[in-house]
Design a protein around this motif. Structure first.
Motif, mmCIF file in Angstrom:
data_model
loop_
_atom_site.group_PDB
_atom_site.id
_atom_site.type_symbol
_atom_site.label_atom_id
_atom_site.label_comp_id
_atom_site.label_asym_id
_atom_site.label_seq_id
_atom_site.Cartn_x
_atom_site.Cartn_y
_atom_site.Cartn_z
ATOM 1 N N GLU A 28 0.856 -1.179 0.000
ATOM 2 C CA GLU A 28 0.000 0.000 0.000
ATOM 3 C C GLU A 28 0.892 1.230 0.000
ATOM 4 O O GLU A 28 1.782 1.353 0.845
ATOM 5 C CB GLU A 28 -0.914 -0.016 1.228
ATOM 6 C CG GLU A 28 -2.033 1.001 1.191
ATOM 7 C CD GLU A 28 -2.940 0.888 2.404
ATOM 8 O OE1 GLU A 28 -4.157 1.052 2.268
ATOM 9 O OE2 GLU A 28 -2.404 0.633 3.502
ATOM 10 N N LYS B 48 -4.690 5.338 2.047
ATOM 11 C CA LYS B 48 -5.668 6.349 2.455
ATOM 12 C C LYS B 48 -5.052 7.736 2.321
ATOM 13 O O LYS B 48 -3.887 7.936 2.625
ATOM 14 C CB LYS B 48 -6.098 6.114 3.900
ATOM 15 C CG LYS B 48 -6.937 4.863 4.103
ATOM 16 C CD LYS B 48 -7.368 4.725 5.555
ATOM 17 C CE LYS B 48 -8.230 3.487 5.757
ATOM 18 N NZ LYS B 48 -8.648 3.326 7.174
ATOM 19 N N ALA C 77 -7.600 6.730 -3.292
ATOM 20 C CA ALA C 77 -7.419 5.714 -2.255
ATOM 21 C C ALA C 77 -8.270 4.482 -2.556
ATOM 22 O O ALA C 77 -9.436 4.592 -2.923
ATOM 23 C CB ALA C 77 -7.799 6.288 -0.896
ATOM 24 N N GLY C 78 -7.647 3.314 -2.404
ATOM 25 C CA GLY C 78 -8.358 2.069 -2.675
ATOM 26 C C GLY C 78 -8.275 1.610 -4.110
ATOM 27 O O GLY C 78 -8.798 0.547 -4.452
#
Length: 206
Positions: A137, A173, A145-146
């Motif tokens: 990440e 995030k 984000a994601g």
């Protein structure tokens, strides 16, 4: 009307009523038999579909391990083509690269023919936990984000069954994509103290 004709008419009326009742009973029987036949046909169709589904599941399960074992070969061929020296002037090297690429294409075509499909999420695609596995990440200024930042290893599914998830890097995030709306800033408090014009305090004593 004579006394002899009355019983005959009564018999005819009774026979007509009996015939009507018999016809109605036959209609009900025909409707019941028709409904029963439709139920039998539906049961046969459901049994056929269930048998086909079980056969497909058994076939997919039987070749799933074999397909998983072949993925290593597909990965190695992909690495070989990616690392091949494209600018080589040696005809032997060029022919070797072409041969490796043709082998990879043929293997992937065989995968497709047998229901083994590649999972290659594009950059920015939403992370799907059912198909993807997040290996890392990272913050990003290009992907929200994601979202998927990069594909590290392709995944595969066999007839709707996941054989291997796609290994991906995911935006952490706080990451925002270009053009994404920024979170609204806090509005000024209308009831807060207004700043003074001078840097010092105001003496209100007379």
């Amino acid at each position: 009307m004579s006394d002899e004709q009355a019983p005959v008419e009564e018999i005819m009326i009774q026979d007509g009523e009996d015939a009507a009742q018999e016809i109605e009973a036959l209609k009900l029987e025909v409707a019941a038999l028709k409904d029963q036949a439709l139920r039998y046909a539906a049961d046969v169709e459901n049994t056929k579909r269930r048998a086909e589904r079980e056969m497909n599941d058994a076939r997919a399960y039987a070749i799933q391990k074999f397909a998983r074992d072949l993925l290593g070969a597909a990965d190695n061929l992909a690495r070989a083509t990616a690392m091949s020296p494209r600018d080589s002037q040696d005809p032997a090297v060029t022919n070797y690269i072409i041969g490796v690429e043709m082998t990879e294409k043929e293997l992937l075509a065989a995968f497709e023919r047998n229901g083994l499909k590649k999972i290659e999420p594009a950059k920015g695609e939403k992370f799907d936990p059912h198909l993807h596995q997040a290996v890392m990440e990272q913050p990003s200024t290009e992907v929200a984000a994601g979202g998927v930042i990069a594909l590290l290893q392709a995944g595969y599914e066999l007839m709707g069954r996941l054989v291997r998830p796609a290994m991906v890097a995911v935006a952490a995030k706080g990451s925002t994509a270009p053009g994404a709306a920024e979170p609204p800033t806090a509005a000024a408090n209308p009831y807060g103290a207004a700043p003074s014009d001078s840097g010092g305090s105001i003496d209100i004593k007379s």
